[in-house]
Design an enzyme around this catalytic site. Structure first.
Site, PDB file in Angstrom:
ATOM      1  N   SER A 242       0.854  -1.196   0.000  1.00 49.59           N
ATOM      2  CA  SER A 242       0.000   0.000   0.000  1.00 49.59           C
ATOM      3  C   SER A 242       0.882   1.235   0.000  1.00 49.59           C
ATOM      4  O   SER A 242       1.994   1.202   0.565  1.00 49.59           O
ATOM      5  CB  SER A 242      -0.905   0.013   1.234  1.00 49.59           C
ATOM      6  OG  SER A 242      -1.551   1.272   1.380  1.00 49.59           O
TER       7      SER A 242
ATOM      8  N   TYR B  18      -2.694  -0.739   9.864  1.00 50.53           N
ATOM      9  CA  TYR B  18      -2.644  -1.198   8.481  1.00 50.53           C
ATOM     10  C   TYR B  18      -1.322  -0.810   7.829  1.00 50.53           C
ATOM     11  O   TYR B  18      -0.647  -1.632   7.205  1.00 50.53           O
ATOM     12  CB  TYR B  18      -3.823  -0.595   7.721  1.00 50.53           C
ATOM     13  CG  TYR B  18      -3.863  -0.898   6.246  1.00 50.53           C
ATOM     14  CD1 TYR B  18      -4.262  -2.143   5.778  1.00 50.53           C
ATOM     15  CD2 TYR B  18      -3.530   0.078   5.310  1.00 50.53           C
ATOM     16  CE1 TYR B  18      -4.328  -2.417   4.425  1.00 50.53           C
ATOM     17  CE2 TYR B  18      -3.587  -0.184   3.948  1.00 50.53           C
ATOM     18  CZ  TYR B  18      -3.988  -1.428   3.515  1.00 50.53           C
ATOM     19  OH  TYR B  18      -4.046  -1.696   2.171  1.00 50.53           O
TER      20      TYR B  18
END
Length: 257
Positions: free
Chosen positions: A140, A153
């Protein structure tokens, strides 16, 4: 030449888009997802049923790696050499790091990092005798810059990025490439869980000083197909001289960091 590819997170979103493109290129695909009803996965709702014949769905939790590998070993494609692996499964648990529990850490780490790492270890071992193969993991752009409310995350995705670059270094002498795709905001169910209505907040596109976000210079959120195209490139022979690379697909949101 057509090959066998394993794709996790295959039921919908980015994973489903990757599966669809691999099948369109006449590859065999084993798709893995925790979704318990494969008949409801996106690929089985496509009009081309013939392509679905080259697809085997395994409903399984990526955290249970040992039993997942057993399922793969007993699949109908088990005797076919593995050409590639795509780690697209992942979860997003929002909240402050000040409030994060040990259980949340373990769940996110096991799903986003440890499960994919253990599956990749096994797949890489199957590739070694053939001295070829391509592995792509979805990280990400949050692994590159801090994000409010996304620390858990972002941390697990940063671990993904660094692990797979180190693994790429070990696999390079064996002819096996290992790369990463780092999406930004993408139109998936994971992204929509952050919205309060059916449309993305203006702060995603325009940026937000309060959230320390720069916005998206290209002025649009990515589609799953945009991420899938990047993955397919890195799996292909067009990328045969690329390994240890992080390909950022975020419309410029991280300003080339």
């Amino acid at each position: 030449m057509a090959g066998l590819f394993i794709v996790t997170g295959a039921a919908r979103g980015i994973g489903a888009a990757i599966v669809e493109k691999l099948l369109a290129d006449n590859h065999l695909v084993i798709g893995i997802d925790i979704h318990p009803q494969p008949s409801a996965w996106d690929i089985f709702n496509q009009p081309d049923a013939q392509k679905a014949g080259n697809f085997e769905a395994i409903s399984h939790d990526i955290q249970q790696t040992a039993s997942l590998i057993e399922r793969i070993q007993h699949s109908r494609f088990a005797e076919t050499p593995i050409s590639g692996l795509v780690n697209a499964a992942g979860i997003l648990d929002m909240g402050s790091l000040l409030d994060t529990t040990a259980a949340q850490w373990l769940h996110s780490l096991n799903t986003n990092f440890i499960g994919p790492a253990q599956l990749t270890q096994w797949v890489a071992q199957q590739m070694l005798p053939h001295r070829s193969g391509a592995i792509v993991s979805i990280s990400s752009n949050a692994a590159l810059v801090p994000r409010l409310g996304m620390g858990l995350y972002a941390t697990t995705k940063a671990a993904v990025s660094h692990y797979f670059k180190n693994l790429a270094l070990e696999l390079a002498p064996h002819g096996i490439r290992c790369n990463l795709v780092l999406p930004g905001s993408t139109l998936t169910q994971m992204q929509r869980q952050l919205w309060t209505d059916s449309k993305p907040p203006e702060s995603i596109i325009e940026g937000s000083l309060e959230q320390y976000r720069s916005g998206i210079p290209l002025g649009k959120i990515a589609e799953p197909q945009d991420i899938a195209d990047a993955v397919l490139f890195l799996l292909s022979d067009q990328a045969r001289q690329i390994t240890m690379h992080e390909l950022v697909v975020d419309g410029g949101a991280t300003l080339g960091v």
